[in-house]
Design a protein around this motif. Sequence first.
Motif, PDB file in Angstrom:
ATOM      1  N   THR A 126      68.642  47.654  46.829  1.00 15.17           N
ATOM      2  CA  THR A 126      67.664  48.242  45.911  1.00 15.17           C
ATOM      3  C   THR A 126      66.520  48.833  46.730  1.00 15.17           C
ATOM      4  O   THR A 126      66.166  48.318  47.801  1.00 15.17           O
ATOM      5  N   GLU A 129      63.585  46.322  47.524  1.00 14.68           N
ATOM      6  CA  GLU A 129      63.719  45.373  48.630  1.00 14.68           C
ATOM      7  C   GLU A 129      63.744  46.080  49.980  1.00 14.68           C
ATOM      8  O   GLU A 129      63.344  45.509  50.995  1.00 14.68           O
ATOM      9  N   PRO A 132      59.403  47.884  50.838  1.00 18.53           N
ATOM     10  CA  PRO A 132      58.314  47.268  50.063  1.00 18.53           C
ATOM     11  C   PRO A 132      56.971  47.984  50.246  1.00 18.53           C
ATOM     12  O   PRO A 132      56.136  48.002  49.346  1.00 18.53           O
ATOM     13  N   ASP A 138      62.779  47.164  55.431  1.00 17.89           N
ATOM     14  CA  ASP A 138      63.127  45.777  55.726  1.00 17.89           C
ATOM     15  C   ASP A 138      64.628  45.647  56.030  1.00 17.89           C
ATOM     16  O   ASP A 138      65.406  45.119  55.234  1.00 17.89           O
ATOM     17  N   LYS A 141      65.993  41.925  56.193  1.00 22.95           N
ATOM     18  CA  LYS A 141      66.367  41.284  54.931  1.00 22.95           C
ATOM     19  C   LYS A 141      67.784  41.699  54.513  1.00 22.95           C
ATOM     20  O   LYS A 141      68.590  40.866  54.078  1.00 22.95           O
ATOM     21  N   ASP A 145      70.497  38.764  54.253  1.00 25.62           N
ATOM     22  CA  ASP A 145      70.985  38.445  52.907  1.00 25.62           C
ATOM     23  C   ASP A 145      72.475  38.752  52.752  1.00 25.62           C
ATOM     24  O   ASP A 145      73.178  38.103  51.971  1.00 25.62           O
ATOM     25  N   ASP A 174      63.183  48.001  40.142  1.00 27.44           N
ATOM     26  CA  ASP A 174      63.963  48.086  41.371  1.00 27.44           C
ATOM     27  C   ASP A 174      63.492  49.204  42.280  1.00 27.44           C
ATOM     28  O   ASP A 174      64.136  49.489  43.301  1.00 27.44           O
TER      29      ASP A 174
END
Length: 509
Positions: A126, A129, A132, A138, A141, A145, A174
């Motif tokens: 998304t 995420e 940000p 990022d 992440k 993840d 989102d």
Amino acid sequence: MIKDIITNIILIVLIILTIFVFIMLFGKDLGIVIDIDAIKGSITQLFEKEEEEPEEANVADTAASDSSEEETVTVASMYDNTITIEYELSDEVLYNPLMGFAPNADSDEGTDVNMDKVRLVYIEVTWAEFEPEQGVYDFEKIETDNHLQEWRNAGKNAVLRFVCDVPSDEDHMDIPDWVYKMTKDGKKYDMSYGKGYCPDYSNEDFIAAHNEALKALGEYFSKDSFVRYVELGSLGHWGEWHINIDEDDGLPVMPDADTRTIYVKAYEDAFPDAKLLMRRPFEELPEGGGVFNDMTGSYKDTTEWLTWINEGGVYEQTGEEDALIAIPDIWKTAPVGGEFTSSIPMEDMLISQYATTSSLISDSHMTFIGPKVPEREDLSGAAWFRCDDIMKMLGYRYAVTTMEYGGDNTQSVIGLRISNEALAPIYWDYPVYLYLKDEMGNIEKYKVDIDLTKLYGGESTYVMTTVPVSFDSLSTYQIFLGIEDPQTQQPAVYIATNAERSGYMTILK
């Protein structure tokens, strides 16, 4: 006498009915399932005299047709000393590159369908995420993840989708907060799809910021060949290029063709080496681009989707005439992907509705399915076995069915009948080689003159390879066949021939 016969018949009928009722009530728990569709088909065959089509799509059981229209020159027609070896097809599931199930990359190993064996994973990113803060991406992440390094180390590849609106049970957005503050022309919603925020995809500031994010994402994943498929997301709920204005006519509408083309161009620039796929066959489909269907298994929705593919037509969201183009043979040059629908229980799609499910997958010529895939803990034993049948349909499934060789004192010619027993070709140029191993263990390899990207599902072809080994000497060699990954230049694909293997190489003699 007659009375006893009638009594016995009644008893037999009662026993059969009792067994039937028992299986219907408790069969699922025991892994025993009655396929009602199959029973209907068997009864129909007893009474119909017309020629029928098979009830289930079983590609592996269909003899591949010769893709060559001209009379084929064979080794046997060249040499009287020809030796011929016939091979049976393998019935095993082949976990080969760039095809099959593509479960979520954030799944833990063992929780999804053969996570340790599948060769594809699905990554959904998304915008919120990923970026940000403006210009701050990022990547850590996303890597953590989705266990991306683990999947890279395991030799898997990925399907990627970048999304801006994923409906869920909670009120959320989102897109990044900073993008919302910059635009503020979208709308929150709460409807049957769930809750979320639909941005205005025609906003010029939104488009500019989006394309910068996509560029960064593309640069990151273009450092290696891990991401091989990219589904054009970004627009609409779940990135499916559709907005539910039927339930909320206050939502921003989908952008027109000119604006959609800007998004498509951004994807082409960001992912020049990946295969791009669209949810619908828009006129702005990238050259060499494929399509995906996120309602696989749903007869109504998939039939509609196939109509778009085969006939094109109006795009109802914008009212544009001929916005969708007819590309009925797209699977011959570009991949078809998608995932199972969430509107039908997986158990039903694999058991009571399996004939429909397999037929839709076959008609679509699918290469991969994900991220919605079967999960072992949710299925009966019988349904789990059906997963293997689907895996054997997806993508490519190359096999050698015949080898013959003949020659003279200076050379030998090796002829191979190679077929594709699945639904689609491979979409990258993976070369095929014959490997000759002498008594000392020395190996020489010879390229086979075949283009696997043009060997379509259900077809076969005959190819000959000349090797500088005399016919008499060839009897002392082992002959292997391998399909190599063009990047590693090593065999990387299992073939569906029932013969011994040495790693990925099949031992033909």
